[in-house]
Design a protein around this motif. Structure first.
Motif, PDB file in Angstrom:
ATOM      1  N   ARG A  76       0.821  -1.214   0.000  1.00  0.00           N
ATOM      2  CA  ARG A  76       0.000   0.000   0.000  1.00  0.00           C
ATOM      3  C   ARG A  76       0.855   1.263   0.000  1.00  0.00           C
ATOM      4  O   ARG A  76       0.474   2.279   0.559  1.00  0.00           O
ATOM      5  CB  ARG A  76      -0.976  -0.001   1.186  1.00  0.00           C
ATOM      6  N   HIS A  77       2.001   1.151  -0.617  1.00  0.00           N
ATOM      7  CA  HIS A  77       2.924   2.281  -0.681  1.00  0.00           C
ATOM      8  C   HIS A  77       2.766   3.009  -2.011  1.00  0.00           C
ATOM      9  O   HIS A  77       2.048   4.006  -2.096  1.00  0.00           O
ATOM     10  CB  HIS A  77       4.354   1.782  -0.483  1.00  0.00           C
ATOM     11  N   SER A  78       3.441   2.540  -3.063  1.00  0.00           N
ATOM     12  CA  SER A  78       3.426   3.208  -4.367  1.00  0.00           C
ATOM     13  C   SER A  78       3.359   2.162  -5.479  1.00  0.00           C
ATOM     14  O   SER A  78       4.123   1.189  -5.464  1.00  0.00           O
ATOM     15  CB  SER A  78       4.685   4.058  -4.555  1.00  0.00           C
ATOM     16  N   GLU A  79       2.448   2.360  -6.411  1.00  0.00           N
ATOM     17  CA  GLU A  79       2.242   1.411  -7.503  1.00  0.00           C
ATOM     18  C   GLU A  79       2.116   2.175  -8.816  1.00  0.00           C
ATOM     19  O   GLU A  79       1.583   3.288  -8.841  1.00  0.00           O
ATOM     20  CB  GLU A  79       0.984   0.577  -7.270  1.00  0.00           C
ATOM     21  N   ALA A  80       2.585   1.563  -9.929  1.00  0.00           N
ATOM     22  CA  ALA A  80       2.591   2.274 -11.211  1.00  0.00           C
ATOM     23  C   ALA A  80       2.142   1.376 -12.351  1.00  0.00           C
ATOM     24  O   ALA A  80       2.434   0.176 -12.377  1.00  0.00           O
ATOM     25  CB  ALA A  80       3.989   2.814 -11.506  1.00  0.00           C
TER      26      ALA A  80
END
Length: 421
Positions: free
Chosen positions: A344-348
């Motif tokens: 649940r941090h950073s996704e792309a």
């Protein structure tokens, strides 16, 4: 009462004085600390050299050594970031809502300091300065508990911050550094300091964060580890995908916003996979992949940079030149995989499809979601916050990079003319 509780009690008293301090006075304290950092950069670097020597002898891995290391340029960078925070608008006293109710009461909802903010962190001396600046900007006293690997560096920085408080006619105990001990008794005291500490923020590896979250008796904001994904969609432009992937994985490997997993849509796997895996191999990245990734590594002549993935690899934060790689059947499977294994941090996503991009933005459960950009941008300074005290991966109070505004609470101010209920 041990060291941590003693200092927490003093910080609580200091917090009552900070409530009275104007925005200008708080800015003065931060600017003074930045000036002292520049003037005493050599002293801070010398303290850091002691930490670096001990860390190397203890076998600390390179990615963590990079986080620990300070030179004069990095110290100046820390000071510059502090000045940015000092120049920010005051987050305290903002009127978020205001109205007159049916009883004629004038009701306002305004921002106020949290009070005493405690930080528990690892070998990251810059956190000491960032935490002080952001807490001071928001009118909070701060208690800082760094790891033993960075003790000398953190203590040197904290002492400069204490001097800056005195220069601004504020209590020195507006900031306090708690020394580490082998038994971690001070950490345990801090986690149990209910009534003295208003919120605790752990920042570091998964072990530290979970220890704090599971054992704290004070409110805790969870800052997450980063198992961040890059999903190369069926409509991706590979001329964008390859640089984004390499930047996210290799630009700085020991940080929480570095990519740790690559997903490739099966619709373009035959064309994209060999190019992506080949680029990773050229950059020295070890791939932990599924069968399709193995075939791509073989085609790219990169089997020496390949290992078969296990179930554990899909959720692993490597913090190294390693990456898990998997083929997915489409957008639905990519989103499901990320929501299962991500932190649940950073996704792309890399795609030229507007519809796919919007679905990814809406359905992926993370604090920060990107379209056609590297996950490495998740950073308080980059987001214009002037610095961050951490990146919250939880959903209550704050989420994502936390600047000074995240270190506030609210209060209702109610003015009446003799009303009774």
């Amino acid at each position: 009462m041990g060291q941590a509780l003693d200092k927490a009690s003093l910080a609580r008293e200091a917090s009552f004085e900070l409530v009275k301090a104007s925005a200008e006075v708080r800015s003065k304290a931060i600017s003074a600390a930045a000036s002292l950092m520049r003037e005493n950069a050599a002293q801070v670097v010398a303290a850091n050299a002691l930490d670096m020597d001990r860390a190397r002898k203890a076998g600390m891995k390179e990615s963590l050594l990079d986080r620990l290391y300070l030179d004069e340029a990095r110290v100046r960078g820390i000071a510059d970031a502090m000045d940015e925070v000092a120049a920010q608008a005051d987050p305290i006293g903002r009127v978020l809502d205001g109205y007159i109710n049916a009883d004629g009461l004038r009701i306002e909802k305004v921002t106020v300091p949290l009070g005493v903010v405690a930080m528990v962190y690892e070998a990251r001396p810059n956190v000491t300065a960032d935490a002080f600046a952001l807490c001071m900007r928001a009118g909070n006293a701060c208690l800082l508990k760094g790891g033993s690997a960075a003790n000398a560096s953190c203590m040197a920085i904290a002492e400069l911050c204490r001097r800056a408080c005195v220069e601004a006619a504020l209590p020195a105990d507006s900031v306090a550094y708690i020394e580490d001990d082998a038994e971690h008794t001070q950490t345990a005291e801090l986690l149990g300091a209910a009534g003295l500490v208003d919120v605790l923020i752990p920042r570091g590896g998964a072990g530290l964060i979970q220890t704090c979250v599971q054992n704290a008796k004070v409110p805790t904001i969870e800052t997450g580890t980063g198992n961040c994904h890059i999903y190369v969609h069926a409509d991706a432009d590979l001329n964008k995908a390859i640089p984004i992937l390499l930047n996210a994985k290799t630009q700085r490997i020991g940080v929480c916003n570095a990519a740790e997993s690559l997903l490739v849509d099966e619709a373009i796997a035959d064309v994209a996979f060999p190019k992506l895996v080949g680029a990773l191999a050229d950059a020295g990245v070890l791939v932990h992949g599924d069968e399709a990734a193995r075939a791509a590594a073989k085609e790219a002549g990169a089997l020496e940079h390949f290992e078969d993935a296990t179930e554990d690899d899909w959720g692993r934060e490597y913090l190294a030149l390693e990456l898990s790689v998997r083929v997915v059947s489409g957008l639905d499977e990519a989103i499901a995989h990320i929501n299962r294994y991500g932190t649940r941090h950073s996704e792309a996503i890399v795609t030229e499809s507007y519809a796919a991009a919007e679905r990814f933005l809406n359905e992926v459960d993370a604090s920060t979601v990107y379209v056609n950009a590297s996950t490495r941008f998740t950073d308080g300074g980059v987001f214009g916050l002037g610095g961050e005290i951490g990146i919250s991966t939880q959903k209550l109070h704050v989420r994502g990079p936390m600047g000074a505004g995240a270190l506030t609470s609210t209060k209702y101010l109610v003015r009446g003319w003799g009303q009774t209920r």
